[in-house]
Structures are given as structure tokens and as C-alpha cells.
Scaffold this motif. Structure first.
Motif, PDB file in Angstrom:
ATOM      1  N   HIS A   1      -6.672   6.085   9.862  1.00 34.21           N
ATOM      2  CA  HIS A   1      -6.269   5.139  10.902  1.00 34.21           C
ATOM      3  C   HIS A   1      -5.516   3.959  10.293  1.00 34.21           C
ATOM      4  N   PHE A   2      -6.038   3.484   9.173  1.00 36.25           N
ATOM      5  CA  PHE A   2      -5.401   2.377   8.469  1.00 36.25           C
ATOM      6  C   PHE A   2      -3.962   2.736   8.113  1.00 36.25           C
ATOM      7  N   ILE A   3      -3.812   3.924   7.561  1.00 32.38           N
ATOM      8  CA  ILE A   3      -2.479   4.344   7.141  1.00 32.38           C
ATOM      9  C   ILE A   3      -1.527   4.418   8.348  1.00 32.38           C
ATOM     10  N   ARG A   4      -1.972   5.034   9.423  1.00 27.72           N
ATOM     11  CA  ARG A   4      -1.093   5.169  10.585  1.00 27.72           C
ATOM     12  C   ARG A   4      -0.782   3.813  11.206  1.00 27.72           C
ATOM     13  N   ALA A   5      -1.769   2.928  11.262  1.00 27.19           N
ATOM     14  CA  ALA A   5      -1.517   1.598  11.820  1.00 27.19           C
ATOM     15  C   ALA A   5      -0.489   0.858  10.979  1.00 27.19           C
ATOM     16  N   SER A   6      -0.625   0.963   9.670  1.00 31.46           N
ATOM     17  CA  SER A   6       0.313   0.281   8.780  1.00 31.46           C
ATOM     18  C   SER A   6       1.712   0.858   8.917  1.00 31.46           C
ATOM     19  N   GLN A   7       1.760   2.169   9.044  1.00 30.00           N
ATOM     20  CA  GLN A   7       3.064   2.816   9.222  1.00 30.00           C
ATOM     21  C   GLN A   7       3.710   2.346  10.510  1.00 30.00           C
ATOM     22  N   TRP A   8       2.898   2.227  11.536  1.00 30.17           N
ATOM     23  CA  TRP A   8       3.440   1.795  12.818  1.00 30.17           C
ATOM     24  C   TRP A   8       4.073   0.414  12.681  1.00 30.17           C
ATOM     25  N   LEU A   9       3.494  -0.394  11.798  1.00 31.21           N
ATOM     26  CA  LEU A   9       4.046  -1.741  11.588  1.00 31.21           C
ATOM     27  C   LEU A   9       5.264  -1.730  10.681  1.00 31.21           C
ATOM     28  N   GLY A  10       5.654  -0.573  10.227  1.00 33.58           N
ATOM     29  CA  GLY A  10       6.875  -0.488   9.439  1.00 33.58           C
ATOM     30  C   GLY A  10       6.671  -0.449   7.942  1.00 33.58           C
ATOM     31  N   PHE A  11       5.423  -0.358   7.483  1.00 30.99           N
ATOM     32  CA  PHE A  11       5.193  -0.263   6.049  1.00 30.99           C
ATOM     33  C   PHE A  11       5.468   1.155   5.573  1.00 30.99           C
ATOM     34  N   SER A  12       6.058   1.247   4.400  1.00 29.71           N
ATOM     35  CA  SER A  12       6.277   2.558   3.790  1.00 29.71           C
ATOM     36  C   SER A  12       4.975   3.009   3.132  1.00 29.71           C
ATOM     37  N   LEU A  13       4.891   4.274   2.787  1.00 32.36           N
ATOM     38  CA  LEU A  13       3.671   4.768   2.154  1.00 32.36           C
ATOM     39  C   LEU A  13       3.406   4.054   0.825  1.00 32.36           C
ATOM     40  N   ASP A  14       4.447   3.711   0.095  1.00 32.85           N
ATOM     41  CA  ASP A  14       4.248   2.955  -1.143  1.00 32.85           C
ATOM     42  C   ASP A  14       3.624   1.596  -0.845  1.00 32.85           C
ATOM     43  N   GLU A  15       4.161   0.937   0.155  1.00 33.29           N
ATOM     44  CA  GLU A  15       3.620  -0.378   0.517  1.00 33.29           C
ATOM     45  C   GLU A  15       2.186  -0.255   1.002  1.00 33.29           C
ATOM     46  N   ILE A  16       1.895   0.815   1.715  1.00 37.25           N
ATOM     47  CA  ILE A  16       0.539   1.024   2.194  1.00 37.25           C
ATOM     48  C   ILE A  16      -0.409   1.211   1.010  1.00 37.25           C
ATOM     49  N   GLY A  17       0.101   1.879  -0.021  1.00 40.59           N
ATOM     50  CA  GLY A  17      -0.670   1.991  -1.248  1.00 40.59           C
ATOM     51  C   GLY A  17      -1.041   0.621  -1.796  1.00 40.59           C
ATOM     52  N   GLU A  18      -0.076  -0.279  -1.794  1.00 42.02           N
ATOM     53  CA  GLU A  18      -0.332  -1.654  -2.234  1.00 42.02           C
ATOM     54  C   GLU A  18      -1.382  -2.319  -1.366  1.00 42.02           C
ATOM     55  N   LEU A  19      -1.195  -2.206  -0.062  1.00 38.05           N
ATOM     56  CA  LEU A  19      -2.160  -2.809   0.866  1.00 38.05           C
ATOM     57  C   LEU A  19      -3.569  -2.299   0.587  1.00 38.05           C
ATOM     58  N   LEU A  20      -3.642  -1.015   0.285  1.00 29.06           N
ATOM     59  CA  LEU A  20      -4.962  -0.425   0.074  1.00 29.06           C
ATOM     60  C   LEU A  20      -5.654  -0.970  -1.168  1.00 29.06           C
ATOM     61  N   THR A  21      -4.855  -1.327  -2.174  1.00 32.75           N
ATOM     62  CA  THR A  21      -5.497  -1.900  -3.370  1.00 32.75           C
ATOM     63  C   THR A  21      -6.038  -3.300  -3.074  1.00 32.75           C
ATOM     64  N   LEU A  22      -5.514  -3.903  -2.005  1.00 33.20           N
ATOM     65  CA  LEU A  22      -5.964  -5.252  -1.659  1.00 33.20           C
ATOM     66  C   LEU A  22      -7.205  -5.224  -0.782  1.00 33.20           C
TER      67      LEU A  22
END
Lengths: 147, 147
Positions: free
Chosen positions: A55-76
Motif C-alpha cells: 500500500h505504501f508503495i502504491r500510495a507513493s507512486q500515486w504521488l509521483g515518486f519513482s520506485l527509486d525514490e520510494i526506496g529512499e522513502l522506505l529507508t526513512l
DNA sequence: ATTGCTTCCGTAGTGAGGTACGGGTCTAAG
DNA sequence: CTTAGACCCGTACCTCACTACGGAAGCAAT
């Protein structure tokens, strides 16, 4: 002992989250999700944490984050790195706003062209085509890449 | 006899139009531009028509047309198919407007999140992350693909 | 026990729009 | 005449986010 509720196979997990099985596996390969251990010779099972991650990944994608950026978000996520997260959010916001204003320019130009086409005109002359031939006013004069 | 003005090599043509040589050759392969005959064992030369064609392509791209769609537009160029061209323009206008409203939704959601992050809050809690974990309100509830 | 759906796993292909490479040929300047 | 810099041409590679393929093995129902 802990009662594991909602244990799923990858297929159920994927369907519940509204993605394909292959997509889940792809996220695992990208390191966005972990692959649970598999019981000897058996089938891996996934719990609600995995679903939340999806869900986190899809929500982030919906906001325009790329999968790489989502990777960054996840480390945070583990730890309270709110400032870094906000920074990423602000950058994304800026880029979204740039895209909007770019598209608004296009909308205006295109709208004018279509209007001109709708208002009758002599044959063998099309305002839209004419503008494309001339370069849509100063559209192509700003030499930045289209991509 | 005709005096050919502004005869160019592919390199000059590309530079004048602000694209790479490889890009011109790519458009030729895609059938968007023709390859001029080459003098025996020599170097092809390009005239202002080729340059105009390149401008047409870039202007159309700027308006959001794909190369395939540009191919279509180009077939409408010879002859007065203004209606068809306008139709394509209207379709593109619709899709541009959809994109804008989509991005505006994102902008709003992202803006709220960033605002909430900026307003202080207890540690070990980040509104942005929290929202991503919950799925950004109803963002992921509409199950359409992100792509 | 047999059918038939999943899962597992690695590898390969898709689409869009290019960009890069490499070996050979031309042409213009010194 | 030599050398630097274009040009010619085909083919391969790039990014992004998937999607498909294929064979083996597991699991559930009949």
C-alpha cells in the motif's frame, strides 16, 4: 503463542493490493519488499505487513515518486527522519507544479488552435497545421528537450 | 535554373533544429522524415523542407503528440484534412486536461502533507509517512493503474 | 490418482524515444 | 599528403515499470 492472522500466498497478497503477482516479485527484486523465508519445499506466506508495504508503495507512486525514490522513502521509515521525508516531498511538489504549469501552457496553445480550426476558414488552409509548420509560436524557441 | 539555398549536411540540419544527428536518423527510420538521395559515393544534403519537417515534429511533440500520432498528422498535411487534424487536436486537448486535473489532485495531497510536516509535531511521528502507510486517504482506493 | 490451478525461479521481452558504438568513407585545412 | 573532423550505416544499449515465458514442483478438490 502468536496467532498469525491473514496469512496469504503471493497471489492473494497481490490480488488484495490490486497488483499482479509479477509486480510483487518485481518489487522484491528491486529491494522494495523482502521475500519471506519459505518453509521446506513449500510456499512462502505473507502477512499484513507485506500488504501495508505494498500500500505504501502504491500510495507513493500515486504521488509521483519513482520506485527509486520510494526506496529512499522506505529507508526513512524506521526512525524519525521526518525532515528528510519532508524534503523529498517538497522536491516532488516542486516538480509536480512545474509539470502542471507546462501542461497548462500546452492546454492554452492547443485550445487556441482547435478554436481557430472550428471557426470556419477558407479551404486548403488549416490553422492547426499552419501553426505546427511555424513552430506553435514560441513553443519550440525555448530549446529545452521535450522529454 | 534553381538556386538551392541553404543546403545542409545532416549535422548542420540537426544542430540548426536543436536535435542530435542520431535523432534525425531515428526519425527517418520511423518514417517521419525521408532520406534524401545521396550523390554517388557522397554525402546526403538536406534543404529547408527537411528543416521545416523537423520543426513540425518538435512543435507537435511539445504539444504532447507521440511520434506515432505525429506520423498521422503528417499524412494529413498534403491536402486539406483540417477536420481530421482538429479531431486529433481535440483528443489531445482532452488528455492534457485529464493529466492536469490528475496532477492538481496530487499537488493538493502533497501540499497538505508537506504543510503538516512543517507544523511541528511530536517526534517518532511523521504525517507524511503516516499518510503513505495509510494510503494517502482515498488515493489508492481508486484502483486504476498508476502508470 | 488425476486434473488443474498456484507457486517458484530465472531470464527475456515490451514500449517510447532516443543515445552510443564502431568501423569505414569523405572532405576540407594545413 | 596527411590528418582532423563529418558523415554513413547497422546494431546494440539505455530508462522505467512492468509483463511474459517456461518448466518444475506443490496443493486442493474430485
Amino acid at each position: 503463542m502468536l496467532k498469525k492472522r491473514n496469512v496469504m500466498t503471493i497471489g492473494t497478497l497481490a490480488k488484495t493490493a490490486g497488483v499482479g503477482v509479477e509486480t510483487v516479485r518485481y518489487y522484491q527484486r528491486r529491494g522494495l519488499m523482502s521475500e519471506p523465508e519459505k518453509p521446506y519445499g513449500g510456499i512462502r506466506h505473507y502477512d499484513e505487513q507485506a500488504l501495508a508495504r505494498l500500500h505504501f508503495i502504491r500510495a507513493s507512486q500515486w504521488l509521483g515518486f519513482s520506485l527509486d525514490e520510494i526506496g529512499e522513502l522506505l529507508t526513512l521509515q524506521d526512525g524519525a527522519h521526518c525532515d528528510e521525508a519532508r524534503e523529498l516531498g517538497e522536491q516532488k511538489l516542486t516538480s509536480v507544479r512545474r509539470k502542471i504549469s507546462h501542461l497548462q501552457q500546452i492546454e492554452q496553445a492547443l485550445n487556441e488552435l482547435v478554436q481557430k480550426c472550428s471557426a470556419g476558414h477558407g479551404d486548403v488552409y488549416c490553422p492547426l497545421m499552419a501553426s505546427l509548420n511555424d513552430g506553435v509560436e514560441d513553443a519550440t524557441t525555448d530549446k529545452h528537450k521535450v522529454r
